[in-house]
Design an enzyme around this catalytic site. Structure first.
Site, PDB file in Angstrom:
ATOM      1  CB  SER A   1      -0.890  -0.008   1.257  1.00  0.00           C
ATOM      2  OG  SER A   1      -1.472   1.249   1.505  1.00  0.00           O
TER       3      SER A   1
ATOM      4  CE1 TYR B   1      -4.715  -1.704   4.659  1.00  0.00           C
ATOM      5  CE2 TYR B   1      -3.602   0.361   4.159  1.00  0.00           C
ATOM      6  CZ  TYR B   1      -4.198  -0.817   3.736  1.00  0.00           C
ATOM      7  OH  TYR B   1      -4.275  -1.101   2.395  1.00  0.00           O
TER       8      TYR B   1
END
Length: 264
Positions: free
Chosen positions: A144, A157
């Site tokens: 990501s 995250y």
């Protein structure tokens, strides 16, 4: 020879009943691979199978919790026995919890780490022995932009995706000599059903504030689409990337290269 062909390959894409995982699996199938995927529920798995069938793709689905090592081992053993030894693993399954750090329960933090970082470790560990026996393998970890950047409310995250970037590099370091390439693919902001509410027009016809933010931060001046990930995924899964290892390929429209527009 077509270096991008996946003819005869077996590809396991976790969490690929929909979204970006589905798009990558579709691209693999179109390049000649046999697609296998898992979902966390029977309902999701059946919806995924129907979606693949509608595209003429003969996929095989499993209900499997990728955080459960015993369940993953059983799934991989069944795939090897009924479909073939896995050539390509995409660790796509993931979750995000958008909660300010001081309000986030430790249990929630651990759950995100478990799904987004520990599960890719479990799945890679399960397929690597078969790849070693076969003499080659491709592992693609869905990283990501949060593998590089922080942002408010995504502490778990970002920690998981930063760790996944380093797990990618370590798998490369440890198993590169076995002709196993482990790379990451880092999507930018992708237009999916999950992000649809953030792209809805406001009552006055203006863009959602978050939509405005993403457009202003992206040199491409648009959200990505699942289809934008198809070519990069095939590249990382194919012989075209045989000397690419430990790399994260960011498919973000240029966000990570861009400081943003100067205020007027």
């Amino acid at each position: 020879m077509n270096q991008f062909s996946l003819e005869g390959k077996v590809a396991l894409v976790t969490g690929a009943a929909h979204g970006i995982g589905f798009a990558m699996a579709q691209a693999f199938a179109e390049a000649g691979a046999r697609v296998v995927f898992n979902s966390s529920s029977q309902h999701s798995m059946e919806l995924g199978l129907a979606a693949y069938k509608a595209l003429g793709i003969d996929a095989k689905g499993y209900v499997c919790d990728v955080t459960d090592e015993a369940a993953v081992k059983d799934m991989v053993a069944d795939i090897e026995a009924t479909v073939g030894v896995i050539d390509i693993l995409v660790n796509n399954a993931g979750i995000i919890k958008r909660i300010p750090m001081e309000e986030m329960a430790v249990e929630d933090f651990r759950r995100v780490i478990d799904v987004d970082l520990v599960a890719p470790y479990i799945c890679a560990k399960a397929v690597i022995p078969g790849m070693i026996r076969k003499g080659h393998g491709k592992i693609i970890n869905v990283c990501s932009m949060m593998s590089e950047l922080g942002r408010e409310t995504v502490s778990a995250y970002a920690a998981a995706k930063g760790g996944l970037k380093m797990l990618t590099r370590n798998i490369c370091s440890e198993y590169g000599e076995h002709n196993i390439q482990c790379n990451g693919i880092g999507p930018g902001y992708i237009a999916t059903e999950q992000t649809a509410p953030l792209r809805e027009r406001q009552a006055d016809g203006s863009r959602h504030p978050f939509d405005q933010f993403i457009i202003s931060k992206t040199p491409a001046a648009r959200w990505g689409t699942p289809e934008d990930l198809m070519g990069p995924a095939v590249f990382l899964a194919s012989d075209a990337s045989n000397f690419v290892n430990g790399h994260v390929l960011y498919v973000d429209g240029g966000i990570l290269a861009y400081i943003g527009k100067q205020p007027k």
